[in-house]
Design a protein around this motif. Structure first.
Motif, PDB file in Angstrom:
ATOM      1  N   PHE A  19      36.588 -15.089  22.454  1.00 16.55           N
ATOM      2  CA  PHE A  19      36.886 -14.612  21.163  1.00 16.55           C
ATOM      3  C   PHE A  19      38.315 -13.833  21.392  1.00 16.55           C
ATOM      4  O   PHE A  19      39.344 -13.969  20.600  1.00 16.55           O
ATOM      5  CB  PHE A  19      36.121 -13.742  20.387  1.00 16.55           C
ATOM      6  CG  PHE A  19      36.486 -13.052  19.329  1.00 16.55           C
ATOM      7  CD1 PHE A  19      36.247 -13.595  18.106  1.00 16.55           C
ATOM      8  CD2 PHE A  19      36.859 -11.698  19.329  1.00 16.55           C
ATOM      9  CE1 PHE A  19      36.581 -12.877  16.913  1.00 16.55           C
ATOM     10  CE2 PHE A  19      37.097 -11.007  18.125  1.00 16.55           C
ATOM     11  CZ  PHE A  19      37.082 -11.901  16.856  1.00 16.55           C
ATOM     12  N   GLU A  23      41.921 -14.618  19.477  1.00 19.20           N
ATOM     13  CA  GLU A  23      42.230 -13.753  18.441  1.00 19.20           C
ATOM     14  C   GLU A  23      43.524 -12.745  18.807  1.00 19.20           C
ATOM     15  O   GLU A  23      44.187 -12.461  17.906  1.00 19.20           O
ATOM     16  CB  GLU A  23      41.166 -12.890  17.858  1.00 19.20           C
ATOM     17  CG  GLU A  23      40.024 -13.714  17.252  1.00 19.20           C
ATOM     18  CD  GLU A  23      40.361 -14.149  15.859  1.00 19.20           C
ATOM     19  OE1 GLU A  23      41.059 -13.586  15.217  1.00 19.20           O
ATOM     20  OE2 GLU A  23      40.000 -15.467  15.615  1.00 19.20           O
ATOM     21  N   LYS A  66      38.331  -5.623  15.014  1.00 16.88           N
ATOM     22  CA  LYS A  66      37.708  -7.119  14.992  1.00 16.88           C
ATOM     23  C   LYS A  66      36.236  -6.845  15.405  1.00 16.88           C
ATOM     24  O   LYS A  66      35.792  -8.113  15.556  1.00 16.88           O
ATOM     25  CB  LYS A  66      38.432  -7.825  16.120  1.00 16.88           C
ATOM     26  CG  LYS A  66      39.949  -8.004  15.744  1.00 16.88           C
ATOM     27  CD  LYS A  66      39.806  -9.057  14.566  1.00 16.88           C
ATOM     28  CE  LYS A  66      41.436  -9.604  14.166  1.00 16.88           C
ATOM     29  NZ  LYS A  66      41.268 -10.654  13.074  1.00 16.88           N
ATOM     30  N   SER A  68      33.539  -6.823  13.814  1.00 14.72           N
ATOM     31  CA  SER A  68      32.537  -7.209  12.636  1.00 14.72           C
ATOM     32  C   SER A  68      33.072  -9.053  12.839  1.00 14.72           C
ATOM     33  O   SER A  68      32.078  -9.616  12.815  1.00 14.72           O
ATOM     34  CB  SER A  68      32.667  -6.938  11.413  1.00 14.72           C
ATOM     35  OG  SER A  68      34.162  -6.989  11.087  1.00 14.72           O
ATOM     36  N   ASP A  69      34.248  -9.114  12.992  1.00 14.90           N
ATOM     37  CA  ASP A  69      34.542 -10.698  13.302  1.00 14.90           C
ATOM     38  C   ASP A  69      33.770 -11.322  14.450  1.00 14.90           C
ATOM     39  O   ASP A  69      33.536 -12.279  14.754  1.00 14.90           O
ATOM     40  CB  ASP A  69      36.105 -10.702  13.420  1.00 14.90           C
ATOM     41  CG  ASP A  69      36.753 -10.484  12.022  1.00 14.90           C
ATOM     42  OD1 ASP A  69      36.136 -10.340  10.957  1.00 14.90           O
ATOM     43  OD2 ASP A  69      37.798 -10.172  11.982  1.00 14.90           O
ATOM     44  N   ARG A  71      31.058 -10.134  15.873  1.00 13.28           N
ATOM     45  CA  ARG A  71      29.635 -10.166  15.669  1.00 13.28           C
ATOM     46  C   ARG A  71      29.546 -11.546  14.866  1.00 13.28           C
ATOM     47  O   ARG A  71      28.562 -12.250  15.148  1.00 13.28           O
ATOM     48  CB  ARG A  71      29.251  -9.099  14.775  1.00 13.28           C
ATOM     49  CG  ARG A  71      27.835  -8.961  14.690  1.00 13.28           C
ATOM     50  CD  ARG A  71      27.197  -7.435  14.267  1.00 13.28           C
ATOM     51  NE  ARG A  71      25.739  -7.278  14.613  1.00 13.28           N
ATOM     52  CZ  ARG A  71      24.933  -7.680  13.613  1.00 13.28           C
ATOM     53  NH1 ARG A  71      25.089  -7.973  12.391  1.00 13.28           N
ATOM     54  NH2 ARG A  71      23.700  -7.417  14.127  1.00 13.28           N
ATOM     55  N   ASP A  72      30.395 -11.925  13.833  1.00  9.33           N
ATOM     56  CA  ASP A  72      30.242 -13.309  13.124  1.00  9.33           C
ATOM     57  C   ASP A  72      30.565 -14.526  14.053  1.00  9.33           C
ATOM     58  O   ASP A  72      29.814 -15.508  14.013  1.00  9.33           O
ATOM     59  CB  ASP A  72      31.175 -13.442  11.921  1.00  9.33           C
ATOM     60  CG  ASP A  72      30.893 -12.349  10.813  1.00  9.33           C
ATOM     61  OD1 ASP A  72      29.612 -11.895  10.889  1.00  9.33           O
ATOM     62  OD2 ASP A  72      31.746 -11.947  10.118  1.00  9.33           O
ATOM     63  N   PHE A  73      31.419 -14.109  15.035  1.00 12.76           N
ATOM     64  CA  PHE A  73      31.488 -15.319  15.886  1.00 12.76           C
ATOM     65  C   PHE A  73      30.387 -15.665  16.709  1.00 12.76           C
ATOM     66  O   PHE A  73      29.809 -16.579  16.969  1.00 12.76           O
ATOM     67  CB  PHE A  73      32.873 -15.069  17.036  1.00 12.76           C
ATOM     68  CG  PHE A  73      32.932 -15.789  17.830  1.00 12.76           C
ATOM     69  CD1 PHE A  73      33.817 -17.017  17.751  1.00 12.76           C
ATOM     70  CD2 PHE A  73      32.805 -15.594  19.239  1.00 12.76           C
ATOM     71  CE1 PHE A  73      33.962 -17.890  18.657  1.00 12.76           C
ATOM     72  CE2 PHE A  73      33.172 -16.608  20.224  1.00 12.76           C
ATOM     73  CZ  PHE A  73      33.744 -17.718  19.874  1.00 12.76           C
TER      74      PHE A  73
END
Length: 88
Positions: A19, A23, A66, A68-69, A71-73
């Motif tokens: 990630f 990112e 980042k 929450s991003d 966690r979504d990943f």
């Protein structure tokens, strides 16, 4: 129980490295050095090192923003029933 926490820590470490590679920009260099998972598997802390050290505060702000991003990943990349709350 230790086997589950170790497996989740290893998975979190690998996914965090992927990630961050995708990112973050190249400066500063952020390297995942480890992961700590709570015994109830609800919280995980990703350990990172930052080079140069002068950019550490900026990198931590980026990683915190980042979360929450990330966690979504993790949700998309795994089949975990419960996704832990991550911190860097």
């Amino acid at each position: 129980m230790y086997e589950r926490t170790d497996r989740l820590a290893s998975l979190a470490r690998e996914l965090a490295a992927t990630f961050i590679r995708d990112e973050a920009n190249a400066t500063p260099l952020i390297t995942v050095t480890g992961a700590d998972v709570s015994s109830d598997l609800k919280r995980a802390t990703i350990l990172v090192s930052v080079f140069p050290e002068a950019q550490e505060a900026r990198a931590l702000i980026f990683l915190t923003r980042k979360r929450s991003d990330f966690r979504d990943f993790v949700k998309k990349q795994t089949r975990l029933k419960e996704i832990p709350t991550f911190d860097f």
